[in-house]
Scaffold this active site. Structure first.
Site, short mmCIF file in Angstrom:
data_model
loop_
_atom_site.label_atom_id
_atom_site.label_comp_id
_atom_site.label_asym_id
_atom_site.label_seq_id
_atom_site.Cartn_x
_atom_site.Cartn_y
_atom_site.Cartn_z
N GLY A 44 51.83 46.24 13.20
CA GLY A 44 52.09 46.81 11.87
C GLY A 44 52.52 48.27 11.92
CE LYS A 79 62.98 39.58 22.48
NZ LYS A 79 62.92 40.91 21.88
CD GLN A 103 57.17 42.02 25.68
OE1 GLN A 103 57.35 41.41 26.72
NE2 GLN A 103 56.34 41.61 24.76
CG ASP A 158 60.14 45.01 17.78
OD1 ASP A 158 59.38 44.05 17.91
OD2 ASP A 158 59.81 46.18 18.01
N GLY A 174 56.15 39.65 19.20
CA GLY A 174 56.02 39.18 17.83
C GLY A 174 57.36 38.64 17.40
CG HIS A 175 59.43 36.25 19.39
ND1 HIS A 175 59.56 35.52 20.54
CD2 HIS A 175 59.62 37.53 19.75
CE1 HIS A 175 59.81 36.34 21.55
NE2 HIS A 175 59.85 37.56 21.10
#
Ligand code: IMP
Length: 432
Positions: free
Chosen positions: A306, A18, A228, A15, A42-43
């Protein structure tokens, strides 16, 4: 100037931002390639007022001319991928077999992997890893096990696939029943669904190794998109509180098929502070109102799950360790604007244990280690509108310069807001 390959690596626990840097570099790239992880990533990319949250599809998809490749090192969840492809198409983004390719050698995340991830975490209770429940660990475990694995290329042979799903499905159902007392899965339904997924994805599936080798060795610019962060690396991270793949630059050759010398320049992405989702050691964690301030200001909630992220001061010992694993060429300091408003900022420069003090992070340090902090003055001015590094308040400039001194790496990029234009490029060294 000749084009160069670039590898983007997270230097903390994921997070780090990136997606935004990949997005900005994708504009000058011919290929954007994922090499590790899966839909646990999650990007987030913000274009104008639009926000795109991508889990599996490489962030270069927002540029029409870029060829996006999901490499063999990825664990590929067809359900997530198809949902993402449909979502992008609905918003007018082109996703065709000319700009998205999926390696036939990537491994398929099956419904039983997700089921096992959840059952295992529930059974572990207080000892759980805190996974994203995306089936990542169980899928990589089957890859290593071989006989219970399914690769993306196998989605194309319907008869063989149906037979394989029936065999593996019955093994998994016996396992779920005996290990967890859980009801079996409807294997025939899985057969039906995965044959359908195979038909949908077929045009995009191919052996991507030779294509990528050719591209990486040529004048093309290939961008390898890390997922990651290095501290979640299966070998070098805070094991067992890690993910199940090699996420450093060392994962690029294995996860794509290109030779190690073609990873190109390596850009290490770090937040101006530290966050972590899930369980595991986090020496500079702030379980207080400052941690809460950072969580709110940085909207620190997981893109994939979330979950609220754990927040803390910047730990440069962690950054130095992670940077050395990938041999980075420069740093990209993200989310500097989140620290605006704090009276003073602390940077963890090393640790104290019963044995004494030391500066170098190593994965064996005890969980309850004490951090050694250096304190710097904060700034109050809104920095999101700044266009150049020199426009930043003096204390913000000094904070970045101190990060450079303490890590020993130049900061080529500083990010002061989520938008594409809120990025200050100080000096990007040419590739190697
Ligand atoms: P898994 O990868 O879902 O097995 O989760 C293992 C650990 O890695 C958990 O602590 C997750 O929260 C963390 N993790 C996995 N992917 C990401 C990511 O993209 N960002 C941040 N943490 C992640």
């Amino acid at each position: 100037m000749p084009k160069t390959n670039t590898t983007i690596i997270g230097l903390q626990w994921g997070d780090e931002g990136k997606g935004k840097i990949v997005d900005s570099l994708a504009a000058e790239s011919d290929y954007v390639v994922r090499y590790c992880g899966g839909a646990n990533a999650g990007h987030t990319v913000t274009v104008g007022k639009e926000k795109f949250a991508l889990h599996l599809i490489p962030s270069g998809i927002l540029y029409e001319k870029v060829v996006n490749v999901i490499g063999n090192g990825v664990v590929f969840d067809p359900e997530v991928a198809i949902e993402e492809i449909r979502g992008l198409r609905d918003r007018g983004v082109k996703v065709e077999n000319t700009n998205l390719l999926i390696s036939a050698n990537a491994h398929v995340v099956m419904p039983w992997h997700k089921q096992q991830d959840k059952l295992s975490e529930t059974r572990l209770g207080a000892n759980k890893i805190g996974t994203t429940a995306r089936g990542i660990g169980p899928c990589y475990a089957d890859k290593a096990n071989r006989s219970t694995a399914i690769r993306v290329g196998e989605l194309l042979d319907e008869d063989a696939l149906a037979q394989k799903i029936r065999i593996i499905g019955s093994i998994k159902n016996s396992m779920f029943k005996s290990m967890y007392g859980s009801n079996g899965m409807d294997v025939e339904k899985i057969v039906e669904q995965y044959l359908e997924h195979g038909r949908y994805l077929a045009p995009m599936i191919r052996y991507t190794g030779s294509l990528l080798r050719e591209a990486a060795e040529s004048e093309k610019a290939v961008l390898f998109e890390g997922a990651q962060g290095s501290m979640l690396d299966i070998d070098h991270g805070t094991f067992p509180f890690v993910t199940s793949s090699s996420v450093t630059a060392a994962g690029v050759p294995a996860g794509t098929g290109v030779a190690p010398k073609h990873v190109g320049r390596v850009i290490g992405i770090m937040k101006a502070y530290t966050t972590r989702v899930g369980a595991g050691p986090f020496p500079s964690e702030l379980d207080n109102e400052i941690g809460e301030y950072i969580r709110k200001a940085g909207n620190e909630y997981g893109t994939t799950t979330g979950r609220p992220r754990r927040c803390g001061w910047l730990d440069v010992a962690v950054v130095r360790y992670a940077a050395s694993l990938s041999g980075i060429d420069m740093l990209s300091v993200m989310l500097l604007d989140v620290l605006t408003g704090l009276d003073e900022l602390k940077i963890c420069t090393g640790y104290r244990t019963a044995e004494g003090t030391f500066e170098a992070y190593n994965p064996a340090i005890p969980e309850e280690v004490e951090c050694l902090y250096e304190t710097l003055p904060g700034w109050k001015e809104n920095i999101t509108g700044c266009k150049n590094f020199s426009e930043l308040p003096e204390n913000a400039q000094n904070y970045v310069r101190r990060i450079e001194q303490l890590t020993g790496y130049p900061a080529g990029i500083v990010s002061v807001g989520p938008g594409r234009e809120e990025t200050l490029k100080i000096d990007i060294p040419p590739g190697n």
